[in-house]
Scaffold this motif. Structure first.
Motif, short mmCIF file in Angstrom:
data_model
loop_
_atom_site.label_atom_id
_atom_site.label_comp_id
_atom_site.label_asym_id
_atom_site.label_seq_id
_atom_site.Cartn_x
_atom_site.Cartn_y
_atom_site.Cartn_z
N GLY A 78 57.97 76.40 57.52
CA GLY A 78 58.80 75.77 56.49
C GLY A 78 58.11 75.75 55.14
N LEU A 79 56.78 75.53 55.15
CA LEU A 79 56.04 75.53 53.88
C LEU A 79 56.00 76.92 53.25
N VAL A 80 55.90 77.96 54.08
CA VAL A 80 55.94 79.33 53.55
C VAL A 80 57.31 79.60 52.92
N LEU A 81 58.36 79.20 53.62
CA LEU A 81 59.72 79.37 53.07
C LEU A 81 59.90 78.53 51.80
N LEU A 82 59.29 77.35 51.80
CA LEU A 82 59.35 76.48 50.62
C LEU A 82 58.69 77.17 49.42
N TYR A 83 57.57 77.81 49.64
CA TYR A 83 56.87 78.51 48.56
C TYR A 83 57.77 79.58 47.94
N PHE A 84 58.41 80.40 48.79
CA PHE A 84 59.27 81.47 48.27
C PHE A 84 60.53 80.92 47.62
N SER A 85 61.05 79.82 48.15
CA SER A 85 62.25 79.24 47.54
C SER A 85 61.93 78.59 46.20
N VAL A 86 60.74 78.02 46.04
CA VAL A 86 60.35 77.46 44.74
C VAL A 86 60.18 78.58 43.73
N ARG A 87 59.58 79.69 44.14
CA ARG A 87 59.44 80.83 43.22
C ARG A 87 60.82 81.34 42.79
N TYR A 88 61.74 81.44 43.75
CA TYR A 88 63.10 81.89 43.43
C TYR A 88 63.77 80.91 42.46
N TYR A 89 63.64 79.62 42.73
CA TYR A 89 64.25 78.62 41.85
C TYR A 89 63.68 78.72 40.43
N LEU A 90 62.38 78.89 40.30
CA LEU A 90 61.78 78.97 38.97
C LEU A 90 62.27 80.20 38.21
N GLU A 91 62.42 81.32 38.91
CA GLU A 91 62.93 82.53 38.26
C GLU A 91 64.38 82.35 37.81
#
Length: 149
Positions: A78-91
């Protein structure tokens, strides 16, 4: 540099449904509407992204407590998915901000065209009010002096 002359005669628009008399005004309206729709879609993606980030963050925190045996490896995933989703959100959020600036500039330019010279009538007319009502009714965009949000 700039334009040294302005064309005196403008071509008329062939679309009778559009209450615009000049081709330049029709192009400005079409550009504004396309950028506005792109901005709205990006805002929706941003909202969806923040919801995914919140869901993954909360689930990464709560899974180890709810499932003590397998919760830690699931929380790590979940933390790995959270990392990628935060990157997506910031972009996406950066794109939303960039698109908002473009839409705001076009909105301001469109409002200026409405105030300065929208039609060729010499006497007072309702062309500007008709155009604002048309855009509001057909595209749900207010062309009054205010923010777009």
């Amino acid at each position: 540099m700039g334009m040294l002359y302005q064309p005196i005669l403008c071509k008329t628009v062939e679309n009778p449904n559009l209450p615009v008399q000049s081709v330049r005004m029709a192009r400005l309206l079409n550009e504004f509407l396309s950028r506005y729709n792109e901005w709205k879609l990006a805002k929706f993606q941003s909202t969806l992204g923040i919801l995914i980030v919140v869901f993954l963050g909360l689930s990464s925190l709560l899974i180890p407590w709810l499932l003590p045996g397998i919760g830690v490896p699931m929380s790590f995933c979940g933390l790995v998915l959270l990392y990628f989703s935060v990157r997506y959100y910031l972009e996406v959020n950066e794109r939303v901000n960039h698109l908002y600036v473009n839409v705001h500039i076009l909105h301001h330019h469109l409002l200026g065209k409405l105030e300065v010279g929208f039609c060729d009538h010499n006497e007072p007319c309702q062309c500007v009010d008709d155009f604002r009502c048309y855009v509001l009714n057909n595209y749900s965009v207010s062309l009054s002096k205010g923010s777009l949000r």
